[in-house]
Design an enzyme around this catalytic site. Structure first.
Site, mmCIF file in Angstrom:
data_model
loop_
_atom_site.group_PDB
_atom_site.id
_atom_site.type_symbol
_atom_site.label_atom_id
_atom_site.label_comp_id
_atom_site.label_asym_id
_atom_site.label_seq_id
_atom_site.Cartn_x
_atom_site.Cartn_y
_atom_site.Cartn_z
ATOM 1 C CE LYS A 1 -31.464 7.281 -5.213
ATOM 2 N NZ LYS A 1 -30.868 8.370 -6.015
ATOM 3 C CD1 TRP A 2 -36.759 -0.362 -3.269
ATOM 4 C CD2 TRP A 2 -35.497 -2.184 -3.020
ATOM 5 N NE1 TRP A 2 -37.552 -1.451 -3.489
ATOM 6 C CE2 TRP A 2 -36.806 -2.590 -3.337
ATOM 7 C CE3 TRP A 2 -34.520 -3.173 -2.805
ATOM 8 C CZ2 TRP A 2 -37.172 -3.927 -3.444
ATOM 9 C CZ3 TRP A 2 -34.889 -4.507 -2.914
ATOM 10 C CH2 TRP A 2 -36.202 -4.874 -3.230
ATOM 11 C CG ASP A 3 -35.801 5.516 -7.082
ATOM 12 O OD1 ASP A 3 -36.781 5.922 -6.434
ATOM 13 O OD2 ASP A 3 -35.094 6.256 -7.790
ATOM 14 C CG MET A 4 -41.835 2.162 -5.701
ATOM 15 S SD MET A 4 -43.084 3.433 -5.919
ATOM 16 C CE MET A 4 -44.527 2.547 -5.539
ATOM 17 C CG ASN A 5 -38.573 6.769 -9.527
ATOM 18 O OD1 ASN A 5 -38.622 7.694 -8.729
ATOM 19 N ND2 ASN A 5 -37.451 6.169 -9.846
ATOM 20 C CG ASP B 1 -29.092 7.286 -9.188
ATOM 21 O OD1 ASP B 1 -30.125 7.106 -9.847
ATOM 22 O OD2 ASP B 1 -29.102 7.595 -7.987
ATOM 23 C CG ASP B 2 -32.229 5.071 -13.831
ATOM 24 O OD1 ASP B 2 -31.963 4.011 -14.407
ATOM 25 O OD2 ASP B 2 -33.330 5.658 -13.914
ATOM 26 N NE ARG C 1 -38.173 8.701 -13.979
ATOM 27 C CZ ARG C 1 -37.006 8.365 -13.477
ATOM 28 N NH1 ARG C 1 -36.837 7.216 -12.871
ATOM 29 N NH2 ARG C 1 -35.988 9.179 -13.571
ATOM 30 C CG ASP D 1 -35.957 12.949 -6.767
ATOM 31 O OD1 ASP D 1 -35.076 12.319 -6.145
ATOM 32 O OD2 ASP D 1 -36.638 12.455 -7.679
HETATM 33 C C1 GLA Z 1 -35.601 8.991 -8.772
HETATM 34 C C2 GLA Z 1 -34.673 9.222 -7.608
HETATM 35 C C3 GLA Z 1 -33.442 9.982 -8.072
HETATM 36 C C4 GLA Z 1 -32.755 9.182 -9.144
HETATM 37 C C5 GLA Z 1 -33.710 8.889 -10.270
HETATM 38 C C6 GLA Z 1 -33.114 7.927 -11.270
HETATM 39 O O1 GLA Z 1 -36.157 10.177 -9.220
HETATM 40 O O2 GLA Z 1 -35.314 9.893 -6.583
HETATM 41 O O3 GLA Z 1 -32.580 10.217 -6.992
HETATM 42 O O4 GLA Z 1 -32.270 7.984 -8.592
HETATM 43 O O5 GLA Z 1 -34.920 8.321 -9.816
HETATM 44 O O6 GLA Z 1 -33.961 7.651 -12.287
#
Ligand code: GLA
Length: 727
Positions: A475-479, A365-366, A442, A547
């Site tokens: 896993k393609w995220d967008m926060n 992950d991140d 963030r 999450d």
């Molecule tokens: C988001 C995702 C989490 C994780 C974090 C990483 O919150 O939903 O599952 O991947 O980012 O920064």
């Protein structure tokens, strides 16, 4: 099937169980006539048109049937005689509005065309799918509006979308909904929608409709965790198994509005589309605009039947690619195990345990790029963080592959940290409104995907990274929400296009990357379920549901999500306790029972599990491998809603109807409870089902009508998975 009756000038769209009828009426107005259970004839439907209501309403000369203000309209515009909320509105070059769209021509053909630049449902050879294209024209302005209807006969689904061709002077579209349906007797209906916030997405909300306009929407740039692009109107007494439900879902990932406007005659104008709020799209002569697609589902067998229609359509004719029809990977994700504090050794220690318990894939992950130790930097600098991963992604992938695991990676391609080389080099690449400092969320900014250079950059670095190692999952995220939305490249006049251009840009990137890497499984994520919508599912067949990984919370979230999305689309993991979001400690078994029907995995430090927990984890992986196909390709029946009681239950029936899996959860313990019987659904009444855990035999009729008792001791967080085999 789609027919056009030349005498009545009615279009009749019919699926296996439903009819949808509208017609060309006086002065070529398009009138909506019927949507509901299948009816054989349509020529008597004119009694639906009441000419009694006039009050203050105006009418065109020559229009004798009352006023369009009081009739059920098929694709209403504003400013002339219908003064309810429009499906379409625009401003012409001379400053006037009042578009007047009248029937001009139509075509009916087999199959379904692609939607230019947008995700959509599709058909395959052998599907009974037909399309009707109705051309409406504003003859004064030479504006042509094409209403597209596709009928998925066997799926019981009608899809709608709208395309505009401007053959006149420049104009600016300000509203272009994908679907609008005027339903009589709206006082009979409840308004159902899914809302929430980060970590508590898609709770089922239901209220009776009231006079006036009620809607849910997003102005956040993505569909959002706050509201989902789904609306249903159900009879007051409709439940999971009975009653009428009308529903709409939008195949789109940006700002939307979905709702219903109830007028003085209890006609409910149900609608869905791009949010008209802050939307404007300029069309020069010769330009076209394509709206997203709306999926319309009617059921007179309650919400359960409605959901199963969406589930099947989305599994089979929205999701695409190699992973559509095969069981996907059981995975371990290191996020809640290590957050950004990891090195290769730590990851491999978790990976070894993952292999031990039978998992397929390790997701990093991140925190693997730039100088990313906390979430305040490096997005945009997609180079490996060598202090953490001295052997690079390739080295890690090789070691994982040698262990027998596949390698997956987290990315957040739509973002840039102000503290990044990318931002220092290209501050103009972030979404921003001229002269204003863009606010961070963030500690990050949103890249301006309406720009070609930004899209090219994104496609290039993704291609490079994905080719640099044996990566088999992304896993393609967008926060974050989008703010100060504007683009430095677009003209002043076109700033109101940026929200939509961003989404079109995103889709272009997703289309390019997912077709360039067909062997990679993509999962979308937006701080969990902040962009859980059919648009994303077209490119990525699964989404990280929330999450919030607490088992009890997930009972609610997944139940709500299943209103229109299949379990095969829901990422669901067993995580550590006390849970990181709510500090609750639930049994390891319950965490498994909740995650198993989704796309299953673990999100904890496997190297810290006790021997006993390892054994349970192994069992869970085994069960997932055995039953995944039942959950992901079978039918889902919601039996008891956690929103109504402190217990919840659902059962799945496999595609071949031979396996039935009942899942039961208790979310809160209460003393002196009333008896609870769980009545299963979807079984064959005369067939005999053998319960695997104790060999007991029941007929389908018994399980569905008498049911089985709750049968557990009174403690919190109980759960059980009970399997029945048809004899
Ligand atoms: C988001 C995702 C989490 C994780 C974090 C990483 O919150 O939903 O599952 O991947 O980012 O920064």
């Amino acid at each position: 099937m789609i027919t056009f009756n030349k005498d009545s000038r009615f279009f009749h769209l019919s699926t296996k169980n439903t009819s949808y009828v509208f017609g060309v009426y006086q002065m070529n107005h398009l009138i909506h006539l019927y949507w509901g259970a299948k009816i054989p004839e349509d020529n008597v439907l004119t009694h639906y048109l009441s000419t009694q209501r006039m009050s203050f309403s105006a009418r065109d000369d020559g229009f004798t049937a009352g006023s369009t203000d009081n009739l059920t309209m098929e694709y209403p515009t504003f400013g002339s005689t219908d003064l309810r909320s429009p499906a379409f509105d625009c401003v012409f070059a001379d400053g006037s509005r009042v578009p007047q769209l009248r029937y001009y021509s139509h075509k009916i053909y087999d199959g379904k065309p692609k939607l230019e630049g947008l995700p959509a449902t599709y058909c395959e050879d052998g599907d009974k799918v037909q399309t009707l294209e109705v051309e409406l024209v504003d003859s004064l302005k030479d504006l042509h509006v094409f209403l597209n209807y596709s009928v998925f006969e066997d799926y019981d689904v009608i899809t709608r979308s709208v395309r505009v061709e401007n053959r006149g002077e420049k104009c600016k579209i300000t509203t272009i909904l994908s679907a609008s349906v005027d339903l009589n007797s709206a006082h009979n209906y409840d308004f159902i929608h899914l809302d929430g916030a980060w970590a508590k997405e898609r709770a089922v909300n239901r209220q009776p409709l009231f006079h006036g306009k009620q809607s849910v929407d997003s102005k956040r740039g993505a569909t959002s965790a706050h509201h989902n692009c789904f609306v249903a109107l159900s009879e007051h007494n409709a439940n999971e198994t009975m009653g009428e439900v009308y529903s709409m879902n939008l195949v789109y990932s940006g700002n939307f509005e979905a709702g219903c406007e109830v007028d003085s005659y209890d006609t409910g104008r149900m609608f869905i589309g791009i949010n008209p709020f802050e939307f404007g799209w300029t069309l020069e002569n010769g330009e076209t605009f394509q709206s997203p697609e709306a999926v319309l589902v009617y059921s007179n067998k309650g919400l359960g039947a409605m959901s199963r229609i969406y589930h099947k359509l989305y599994r089979e004719r929205l999701c695409r690619g190699k992973f559509r029809d095969i069981e996907r990977y059981a995975l371990i994700n290191n996020w809640e195990a290590t957050y950004m504090r990891f090195n290769e050794e730590k990851l491999l220690a978790i990976a070894e345990k993952a292999k031990d318990i039978g998992l397929d894939l390790f997701v990093l992950d991140d925190g693997w790029f730039g100088k990313r130790d906390v979430d305040n930097c490096s997005l945009g600098d997609w180079v490996v963080y060598k202090e953490k991963l001295p052997n690079g992604l390739g080295g890690l992938a090789q070691k994982l592959n040698a262990l027998g695991l596949k390698f997956g990676l987290w990315v957040e391609p739509e973002m840039v940290s102000p503290d990044s080389d990318l931002y220092r080099a290209h501050p103009d690449w972030a979404l921003q409104t001229k002269g204003r400092v863009p606010s961070t969320g963030r500690t990050q900014l949103v890249l301006d995907l309406s720009r070609k250079d930004v899209r090219e950059f994104t496609i290039n670095w993704l291609t490079e990274i994905l080719s640099s190692a044996n990566i088999e999952y992304i896993k393609w995220d967008m926060n974050r929400n989008m703010t100060e939305v504007g683009s430095l490249l677009l003209s002043d006049e076109r700033q109101s296009e940026v929200y939509h251009r961003y989404i079109l840009g995103l889709y272009e990137i997703l289309e390019t990357i997912t077709s360039r890497f067909p062997n990679i499984l993509f999962e979308s994520c937006s701080g969990g379920g902040g962009r859980f919508d059919p648009g994303m599912l077209h490119y990525m067949p699964q989404t990280w549901t929330s999450d919030d990984s607490d088992a009890v919370e997930r009972v609610y979230i997944q139940y709500g999500t299943s209103m229109c999305y299949p379990y095969s689309a829901m990422g669901a993991h067993v995580s550590a306790c006390p849970n990181h979001q709510v500090r609750r400690t639930t049994p390891f078994e319950m965490r498994g029972h909740v995650a198993l029907p989704g796309q299953f995995g673990f999100e904890l430090d496997l190297s810290k599990l006790t021997d006993e927990e390892i054994e349970i984890a192994k069992q869970q992986v085994k069960e997932y491998k055995e039953f995944g196909a039942v959950f992901h390709r079978g039918d889902c029946y919601r039996l008891i809603s956690p929103f109504e009681r402190h217990i919840s239950a659902l059962n799945f029936v496999s595609e071949d109807k031979n396996t039935v899996i009942l899942l039961r959860y208790r979310t809160v313990a209460k003393p002196n409870e009333r008896f609870a019987f769980v009545k299963l659904q979807g079984l064959e009444p005369d067939a005999v089902y053998v319960r695997r855990d104790n060999g007991a035999k029941y007929t389908g009729a018994f399980l569905m009508n008498a049911g089985i008792p709750w049968e557990f001791a009174l403690t919190e967080y109980q759960s059980a998975m009970t399997v029945f085999d048809k004899q």
